[in-house]
Design a protein around this motif. Structure first.
Motif, PDB file in Angstrom:
ATOM      1  N   SER A  87       0.832  -1.199   0.000  1.00 16.57           N
ATOM      2  CA  SER A  87       0.000   0.000   0.000  1.00 16.57           C
ATOM      3  C   SER A  87       0.868   1.250   0.000  1.00 16.57           C
ATOM      4  O   SER A  87       1.874   1.328   0.710  1.00 16.57           O
ATOM      5  N   SER A  88       0.456   2.219  -0.802  1.00 17.37           N
ATOM      6  CA  SER A  88       1.091   3.531  -0.805  1.00 17.37           C
ATOM      7  C   SER A  88       0.285   4.459   0.100  1.00 17.37           C
ATOM      8  O   SER A  88      -0.896   4.707  -0.153  1.00 17.37           O
TER       9      SER A  88
ATOM     10  N   GLY B 289      -0.247   8.089   1.513  1.00 20.57           N
ATOM     11  CA  GLY B 289       0.088   9.483   1.221  1.00 20.57           C
ATOM     12  C   GLY B 289      -0.827  10.440   1.949  1.00 20.57           C
ATOM     13  O   GLY B 289      -1.602  10.061   2.827  1.00 20.57           O
TER      14      GLY B 289
ATOM     15  N   ARG C  93       9.836   4.821   3.628  1.00 20.11           N
ATOM     16  CA  ARG C  93       9.358   6.083   4.208  1.00 20.11           C
ATOM     17  C   ARG C  93      10.049   7.235   3.500  1.00 20.11           C
ATOM     18  O   ARG C  93      11.276   7.331   3.500  1.00 20.11           O
ATOM     19  N   SER C  94       9.244   8.085   2.889  1.00 24.84           N
ATOM     20  CA  SER C  94       9.795   9.267   2.216  1.00 24.84           C
ATOM     21  C   SER C  94       9.437  10.549   2.947  1.00 24.84           C
ATOM     22  O   SER C  94       9.839  11.643   2.524  1.00 24.84           O
TER      23      SER C  94
ATOM     24  N   SER D 189       3.965  19.122   2.664  1.00 27.00           N
ATOM     25  CA  SER D 189       3.618  18.148   1.628  1.00 27.00           C
ATOM     26  C   SER D 189       2.629  18.719   0.632  1.00 27.00           C
ATOM     27  O   SER D 189       1.940  19.713   0.901  1.00 27.00           O
TER      28      SER D 189
ATOM     29  N   GLN E 185       1.087  13.263  -2.297  1.00 22.81           N
ATOM     30  CA  GLN E 185       2.483  12.889  -2.092  1.00 22.81           C
ATOM     31  C   GLN E 185       2.563  11.638  -1.210  1.00 22.81           C
ATOM     32  O   GLN E 185       1.908  11.534  -0.185  1.00 22.81           O
ATOM     33  N   GLU E 186       3.384  10.663  -1.625  1.00 18.08           N
ATOM     34  CA  GLU E 186       3.555   9.430  -0.844  1.00 18.08           C
ATOM     35  C   GLU E 186       4.458   9.683   0.350  1.00 18.08           C
ATOM     36  O   GLU E 186       5.515  10.293   0.233  1.00 18.08           O
TER      37      GLU E 186
ATOM     38  N   ARG F 163       5.266   3.364   2.543  1.00 19.65           N
ATOM     39  CA  ARG F 163       4.790   2.176   1.820  1.00 19.65           C
ATOM     40  C   ARG F 163       4.659   1.056   2.834  1.00 19.65           C
ATOM     41  O   ARG F 163       5.517   0.873   3.704  1.00 19.65           O
TER      42      ARG F 163
END
Length: 374
Positions: free
Chosen positions: A78-79, A81, A200-201, A208, A212-213, A216
């Protein structure tokens, strides 16, 4: 001398006879010596060169498998965001590798602005509700007067219209409150399911953009192996069959076939088989997404003959066994090896009742005489 022979012709014949007899006797003696020497050599060659024990191939149930290669991947990833923009990230509660639960807060945004919007929407709702109360009282008075003629039809219509408009404004204000509360909830980034954070971004303090992701998530920490098989092999694979997967780390993981792709890849001409892996409590400690692994898909059971590894002789790149012949002689027979399990090897090319040397085949040659013990 000639005169003598002429004088004694009978004696000359006797001398020749004696010479021929001596020659024949010498030849006979030589032949006898040759036969005796050959007999001695045969006697020496008949001596057993090794004491051996004989066994017969064992009929065993063997798992029929299909070998395949493929990649280990997350079952679903899963993404996670953000739906908001222009807000600053003030809290991060999850890192890569953390196991999280559904609904757990992973990050928070600065919600002061959204809190103010919620308060404003609630105030607007209270105002519309007050206006609705006034409109309803006026409408009720008109209903009480009825058809007494104290009010014109226009005044009645106007009172009823204001009541309806007040109700609509209340509904709109409630929707504004709900919208503001949704935006407020979106300042909290929560896990959509149980799983493990794989990426993790997000950065603390960053502003943000919508969509935006930030993280994950490997859903439910489930991994799968996507094996590639040929089109012919895919027809023999069914959902529910067991799989043994050898990881690059040397560990063996068991799995179950979940599904077979309905289409063939146009580039590789292979079919993907999706296998659910049965891992320990911490799946990512054994297998990692992205690993390339080899596996065996069990498609059934078959009976086959097998011998212990001690009876197999590998010579010149071929597998051989020694079988017992007449006069206790052994003969080297080439066999074809198949599957291996528990020290036994599947062999092809032997009859079930064949007597095979159990061990020591490396010390024998074709035609050797052996002593057989039980």
């Amino acid at each position: 001398m000639k005169d003598v022979l002429k004088r004694f012709p009978v004696r000359r014949g006797m001398v020749l006879s004696i010479s021929m007899f001596a020659l024949l006797a010498g030849l006979t003696l030589t032949a006898a010596m040759v036969r005796a020497d050959s007999a001695d050599k045969k006697t020496v060659g008949s001596k057993p060169v090794l004491t051996v024990r004989m066994i017969q191939p064992k009929s065993m149930e063997w798992a029929q498998t299909i070998a395949a290669n493929g990649n280990v991947l997350p079952w679903q990833e899963s993404s996670i965001g953000t739906e908001l923009g222009g807000l600053r990230l003030t809290q991060l509660n999850a890192a890569i590798g953390d196991r999280v639960k559904k609904g757990q807060v992973l990050a928070r945004y600065n919600d002061a602005t959204i809190q103010a919007e919620v308060a404003q929407a609630k105030a607007a709702l209270a105002e519309t509700e007050a206006a609705l109360g006034e409109a309803q009282q006026n409408a009720n008075r008109v209903r009480q007067l009825g058809n007494t003629g104290a009010m014109s039809e226009q005044q009645k219509t106007e009172a009823f219209t204001k009541e309806m408009m007040a109700k609509a404004r209340v509904q709109s204000a409630k929707a504004q409150v709900a919208s503001a509360q949704v935006r407020l909830s979106q300042t909290r980034i929560v896990a959509p399911d149980d799983g493990v954070i794989s990426a993790r971004s997000a950065s603390l303090g960053a502003v943000s953009q919508p969509g935006q992701e930030l993280f994950r998530l490997v859903r439910q920490a489930r991994l799968e192996w996507q094996a590639e098989v040929t089109a012919a092999e895919s027809n023999r694979i069914k959902a529910g069959q067991t799989v043994s997967l050898l990881l690059p780390t040397g560990k063996t993981v068991q799995g179950t076939v979940r599904n077979i792709a309905p289409t063939i890849d146009m580039k590789t001409r292979n079919v993907l088989v999706y296998v659910d892996l049965k891992t320990a409590a911490d799946p990512l400690a054994e297998a990692k997404p992205g690993m390339f692994a080899k596996g065996q898909i069990a498609i059934g059971q078959t009976r086959a003959l097998a011998l212990p590894g001690s009876a197999i002789l590998l010579r010149d790149g071929f597998a051989n066994v020694f079988v017992l012949q007449a006069d206790h002689k052994v003969k080297q027979v080439r066999v074809k090896l198949g599957r291996q399990a528990d020290g036994m090897m599947e062999v092809e090319g032997l009859a079930p009742n064949t007597s095979v040397v159990a061990s020591g085949a490396g010390f024998l040659a074709d035609g050797d005489v052996v002593r057989v013990v039980k």
